[in-house]
Design an enzyme around this catalytic site. Structure first.
Site, PDB file in Angstrom:
ATOM      1  N   ARG A   1      22.252  79.821  58.602  1.00 35.06           N
ATOM      2  CA  ARG A   1      22.338  78.978  59.826  1.00 35.06           C
ATOM      3  C   ARG A   1      21.437  77.934  59.771  1.00 35.06           C
ATOM      4  NH1 ARG A   1      21.253  84.485  61.320  1.00 35.06           N
ATOM      5  NH2 ARG A   1      22.957  85.598  62.557  1.00 35.06           N
TER       6      ARG A   1
ATOM      7  N   LYS B   1      17.593  85.049  63.638  1.00 32.93           N
ATOM      8  CA  LYS B   1      17.979  85.106  65.063  1.00 32.93           C
ATOM      9  C   LYS B   1      17.660  86.385  65.765  1.00 32.93           C
ATOM     10  CE  LYS B   1      22.375  84.739  67.651  1.00 32.93           C
ATOM     11  NZ  LYS B   1      23.886  84.507  67.447  1.00 32.93           N
TER      12      LYS B   1
ATOM     13  N   HIS C   1      27.711  73.851  61.450  1.00 32.36           N
ATOM     14  CA  HIS C   1      27.936  75.274  61.484  1.00 32.36           C
ATOM     15  C   HIS C   1      28.886  76.114  60.626  1.00 32.36           C
ATOM     16  CE1 HIS C   1      26.276  79.031  63.116  1.00 32.36           C
ATOM     17  NE2 HIS C   1      27.638  79.383  63.704  1.00 32.36           N
TER      18      HIS C   1
ATOM     19  N   HIS D   1      23.670  89.155  59.828  1.00 37.93           N
ATOM     20  CA  HIS D   1      24.669  89.437  61.309  1.00 37.93           C
ATOM     21  C   HIS D   1      23.928  90.851  61.855  1.00 37.93           C
ATOM     22  CE1 HIS D   1      28.422  87.078  60.192  1.00 37.93           C
ATOM     23  NE2 HIS D   1      27.563  86.460  61.108  1.00 37.93           N
TER      24      HIS D   1
ATOM     25  N   TYR E   1      35.589  86.767  60.873  1.00 39.49           N
ATOM     26  CA  TYR E   1      36.070  85.772  59.800  1.00 39.49           C
ATOM     27  C   TYR E   1      37.356  86.187  59.051  1.00 39.49           C
ATOM     28  CZ  TYR E   1      31.300  84.077  60.126  1.00 39.49           C
ATOM     29  OH  TYR E   1      29.985  83.351  60.862  1.00 39.49           O
TER      30      TYR E   1
END
Length: 313
Positions: A142, A167, A245, A279, A288
């Site tokens: 990221r 995150k 991104h 993730h 994806y």
């Protein structure tokens, strides 16, 4: 209870559950600015909330993002007796503007790097933007994760990056390839003095001309200018142009396509890719799978191969 105080309590709960909630905090901060932080929760009407949600722009997924943030907050307030009701509209409009991430080609990346030659002087130097773009393309980090890297997080001999407090408040190791190690080595040697390594724990990897850490907004603006100069555009009628991104989606799609081409067990390898990307679940990585025509061709070819084997058996 006043709106600002209730939001403060809500964010404390979110943080305690292991989520940074930056997006939620941003929406709620805008809501406070719109209706006033000193307002009592009981005085906030559905009409005001709907006006905040609608704003002045065409309907987009941001409407639903704002709605989701407010719904979570008002549910929290209602459950604790801080608000008498949830002043959200009964119906939510359907949004047809699905954003499809852009998958960069190798030619796109070559054009971006070439366009850096003779780039206009800004706080973000060309060599910094070059190293950052190639890092994102080669690791799928990221943008915020890349900009928060410090020299202490870069272990070039072991070809390893330490991505801290991401995150979901997790820290992970990210292996990098030999070519990217060389790019980072050259960038560090050009930008940082030997003295930097004496106090390397808090020295940012990427720096601006003035020595400060680049901001996400500043980097995005610099990349938008670079993308325009390089002529990298999407031609699928989408509303948004390629973003930094989207390097993350590009990395994931390239990795999945390569696995399919190698005949690997993609479903077994998905958890590894999910961990590498940071993730929270495999479901976030599975999005994806349908993003690239090449990937779909490889997947269809694999399926056709299995079907043919089944018919022969």
């Amino acid at each position: 209870m006043k709106l600002a105080d209730a939001i403060s309590l809500y964010m404390q709960v979110i943080h305690a559950n292991g989520c940074k909630g930056d997006s939620i905090r941003g929406v709620l901060a805008l809501f406070v600015k719109y209706v006033g932080g000193e307002r009592e929760l009981s005085s906030i009407s559905q009409t005001e909330v709907r006006a905040f949600l609608d704003g002045n722009l065409p309907l987009s997924h941001y409407w639903h993002r704002k709605h989701s943030a407010l719904r979570g907050f008002f549910r929290f307030a209602l459950a604790r007796g801080l608000a008498p009701a949830i002043p959200l509209p009964a119906r939510t409009p359907r949004c047809y503007q699905d954003y499809q991430p852009y998958v960069y080609s190798e030619d796109d990346i070559d054009r971006l790097i070439t366009a850096l030659d003779g780039a206009c002087a800004t706080l973000i130097e060309a060599r910094t933007l070059r190293a950052l773009v190639l890092l994102l393309y080669g690791t799928g980090l990221r943008l915020g994760e890349a900009l928060h890297l410090c020299l202490a997080d870069v272990d070039l001999p072991r070809q390893l990056l330490t991505v801290r407090d991401t995150k979901f408040y997790k820290t992970r190791w990210v292996p990098v390839g030999t070519h990217l190690v060389q790019i980072l080595h050259e960038y560090i040697a050009a930008v940082h003095t030997p003295h930097s390594f004496e106090a390397r724990d808090d020295i940012p990897l990427f720096v601006r001309r003035d020595g400060g850490r680049p901001t996400t907004s500043g980097v995005r603006r610099a990349f938008a200018r670079l993308r325009s100069k390089a002529g990298v555009r999407r031609n699928d009628g989408a509303r948004y142009q390629p973003r930094l991104h989207d390097m993350r989606a590009t990395f994931a799609v390239r990795r999945l396509t390569t696995w399919y081409q190698q005949g690997a067990d993609v479903q077994r390898l998905l958890p590894l890719l999910s961990t590498y990307l940071g993730h929270a679940s495999i479901a976030a990585t599975q999005v994806y799978l349908p993003m690239s025509p090449e990937l779909l061709v490889e997947a269809s070819s694999r399926l056709g191969h299995y079907v043919a084997l089944e018919k022969q058996s």
